[in-house]
Write a protein that holds these residues in place. Structure first.
Motif, PDB file in Angstrom:
ATOM      1  N   UNK A  31      68.461 -26.120 -38.629  1.00 19.92           N
ATOM      2  CA  UNK A  31      69.553 -26.309 -37.663  1.00 19.92           C
ATOM      3  C   UNK A  31      69.885 -25.060 -36.841  1.00 19.92           C
ATOM      4  N   UNK A  32      70.066 -23.884 -37.469  1.00 17.09           N
ATOM      5  CA  UNK A  32      70.451 -22.720 -36.639  1.00 17.09           C
ATOM      6  C   UNK A  32      69.407 -22.348 -35.593  1.00 17.09           C
ATOM      7  N   UNK A  33      68.165 -22.803 -35.772  1.00 12.08           N
ATOM      8  CA  UNK A  33      67.098 -22.406 -34.841  1.00 12.08           C
ATOM      9  C   UNK A  33      66.912 -23.399 -33.704  1.00 12.08           C
ATOM     10  N   UNK A  34      67.538 -24.552 -33.784  1.00 14.77           N
ATOM     11  CA  UNK A  34      67.151 -25.643 -32.877  1.00 14.77           C
ATOM     12  C   UNK A  34      67.808 -25.564 -31.507  1.00 14.77           C
ATOM     13  N   UNK A  35      67.004 -25.872 -30.489  1.00 13.46           N
ATOM     14  CA  UNK A  35      67.574 -26.031 -29.136  1.00 13.46           C
ATOM     15  C   UNK A  35      67.680 -27.534 -28.869  1.00 13.46           C
ATOM     16  N   UNK A  36      68.604 -27.924 -27.994  1.00 12.90           N
ATOM     17  CA  UNK A  36      68.713 -29.357 -27.705  1.00 12.90           C
ATOM     18  C   UNK A  36      67.368 -29.919 -27.256  1.00 12.90           C
ATOM     19  N   UNK A  37      67.009 -31.058 -27.784  1.00 14.66           N
ATOM     20  CA  UNK A  37      65.740 -31.692 -27.413  1.00 14.66           C
ATOM     21  C   UNK A  37      64.583 -31.311 -28.326  1.00 14.66           C
TER      22      UNK A  37
END
Ligand SMILES: C[S@@+](CC[C@H](N)C(=O)[O-])C[C@H]1O[C@@H](n2cnc3c(N)ncnc32)[C@H](O)[C@@H]1O
Length: 538
Positions: free
Chosen positions: A406-412
């Motif tokens: 989760x902390x690494x994710x960008x939208x999409x």
């Protein structure tokens, strides 16, 4: 919790009477399903039904046995005709026969599958219910004899072109003549070795596989020695810990006396021979029919299309990616995108260097030590890919792995799981069903883990974070593995939160998802498991 979730989908009510009602309903639906399967196949199951729904006793009856025999005969002719028309040698276990089927056209492959599945059913009918149950339980002795033949390397001591006497063969092993002969003769009942004249042992094509195929030797060794022992201890493990979620309380730990001490991968990590054997066994599995990486890589075969990621020179992270063979294949196909292969340090250290002979491929692939029980370090990648990872873990661990993204994710950002995805019983062809159901129990025996249904994957993402928007499951024709996908869309959660702020939320409310995400008290800290869980694979 995974198991609880699974059971609760069948038995949603807690009262005994409604449990029974649910069971009855379940039984009814199964019966209805097998009937519909039959009628779909155009089979009559031995009765002729008139338009008024009554059975016509005067109509000629076709028994299921005869139907099966006819279908088998038809399918066999199709396969045989194809081989003849192509000038291929007929399928055989003669020592010099081809070891694998060639790539077959779709209709011939279907006929081949029919032969595999229908002969099994005919065989059961010919045995009858009581005898098939009585002797079915002895199948583990086939495993024992194969494991022993493999363990003692018998196949290498038998000359390929002439029989060897048992007396001479015995001098080449530590087995005494009686034990050598009895174990070999059980294997022979499965077409592995032959005894053309009494006391003389010769190769068949199947025993030649054991002689020449190192990955297969490892597959047999791992299954016959590690898994076989683990499976034999599943009952005591379940008796002691019925919830079956801990990585250190599976049949494997009961078999090897490591309960509450270490997970299977940690045990392998301490023993180079077993670690290497496990790694090669996985190579053998990956090369097997229905598991080839091309089912993910080749869009033409129903694989995953990454053209948009390639176009924008995006990043693909293969989490627990071993030596990166999937990324190598992808990098050959997509020329602009970049790849990161993450695995535990020993695995990364043992990867081939360079990872590919093609510099255009090698320069775009980074190998990176990373423990997936810690926070993801590659930020803003386009794809995070998990192949044969999530099925190694019970729900508390699997949820933790997803949460760490989760902390690494960008939208999409896309999260792709490449695992088996179980369908309702009876929806697979019987051979695939058998392989996948057995794999589910393999996961139980080794790791207290599991294969999952689509609903269970969906629940896994939901338990990890509401921002994962489940995209569904798809599977290429001929492949047993599915592509299960979610997209990270935190804006949806924010909108939902705004809406929820307008409603009254009672204090201390925990969502079912959050509850599911908590590892069990008996489960060791995942990160500690992971540190010690490094197998040395090929
Ligand atoms: C069943 S193998 C799958 C490998 C590869 N994805 C494939 O498709 O063949 C599981 C992999 O997970 C790796 N692994 C186990 N625990 C890990 C951890 N905590 N963090 C990262 N990788 C891990 C193992 O080293 C191994 O390469």
């Amino acid at each position: 919790m995974g198991k609880l979730h699974r059971l609760s989908s069948f038995f949603s009510s807690s009262s005994l009477s409604s449990d029974n009602e649910a069971k009855k309903n379940n039984r009814r639906s199964l019966a209805a399903f097998s009937t519909s399967l039959r009628s779909k196949d155009g089979l009559t199951n031995g009765s002729s039904v008139k338009s008024d729904g009554k059975t016509d006793a005067t109509a000629p009856q076709t028994s299921r046995m005869v139907e099966l025999a006819q279908q088998i005969s038809k399918a066999t002719e199709m396969v045989d005709n194809y081989f003849q028309s192509q000038g291929l040698p007929a399928p055989s276990f003669d020592v010099d026969a081809p070891l694998d089927y060639p790539q077959l056209p779709e209709d011939i492959q279907k006929a081949r599958l029919d032969i595999i599945c229908l002969t099994k059913e005919l065989n059961r009918l010919a045995h009858g219910p009581r005898e098939s149950v009585r002797w079915g339980i002895w199948e583990f002795l086939d495993v024992l004899s194969l494991a022993a033949v493999n363990h003692y390397g018998i196949a290498k001591h038998v000359p390929i072109d002439s029989p060897i006497s048992l007396a001479e063969l015995q001098t080449k092993t530590t087995l005494d003549p009686v034990n050598l002969a009895r174990l070999l003769r059980v294997a022979m009942t499965n077409g592995i070795f032959a005894e053309p004249t009494p006391g003389f042992i010769a190769h068949t094509a199947a025993s030649r596989v054991l002689r020449d195929d190192e990955a297969m030797q490892s597959w047999i060794g791992f299954n016959g020695e590690d898994l076989f022992a683990a499976a034999a201890h599943v009952l005591p493990a379940l008796e002691a810990h019925p919830e079956a979620t801990s990585l250190t309380r599976a049949g494997f730990q009961f078999a090897f006396n490591t309960v509450d001490r270490e997970p299977m991968f940690a045990t392998f990590g301490k023993d180079p021979m077993r670690a290497k054997r496990f790694g090669r066994a996985m190579v053998s599995l990956t090369g097997g029919e229905g598991y080839e990486p091309s089912y993910f890589v080749d869009v033409e075969k129903g694989g995953y299309d990454l053209r948009d990621v390639d176009e924008k020179e995006g990043t693909f992270v293969d989490v627990g990616g071993s030596h990166g063979f999937i990324c190598v294949d992808l990098a050959k196909r997509y020329k602009k995108m970049r790849f990161v292969v993450q695995d535990l340090p020993k695995m990364i250290d043992s990867a081939p260097k360079p990872i590919s002979e093609d510099p255009q491929v090698a320069e775009r692939i980074t190998l990176q030590p990373h423990d997936f029980f810690t926070e993801q370090v590659v930020k803003d990648a386009d794809v995070y890919y998990f192949r044969w990872i999530i099925h190694n873990y019970s729900t508390p661990y699997a949820v933790k792995i997803l949460k760490n993204l989760v902390p690494a994710l960008k939208p999409g950002a896309r999260i792709i799981i490449n695992d088996h995805c179980l369908r309702e019983p009876g929806q697979e062809n019987p051979w695939d069903e058998r392989v996948m159901r057995r794999m589910d129990v393999v996961m139980l025996a080794l790791l207290n883990a599991q294969e999952r249904t689509e609903e269970e994957f969906k629940a896994l993402f939901a338990a990890a974070h509401e921002g994962f928007v489940f995209q569904g499951v798809r599977r290429a024709k001929g492949c047993r593995m599915s592509i299960i996908e979610a997209v990270w869309q935190p804006d949806k959660v924010e909108k939902k939160e705004e809406e929820e702020e307008e409603t009254v939320v009672p204090e201390n409310t925990t969502t079912a998802a959050a509850a599911e995400a908590e590892p069990k008290a008996d489960a060791p800290a995942p990160a500690a498991d992971a540190e010690a869980s490094q197998p040395e694979t090929a």
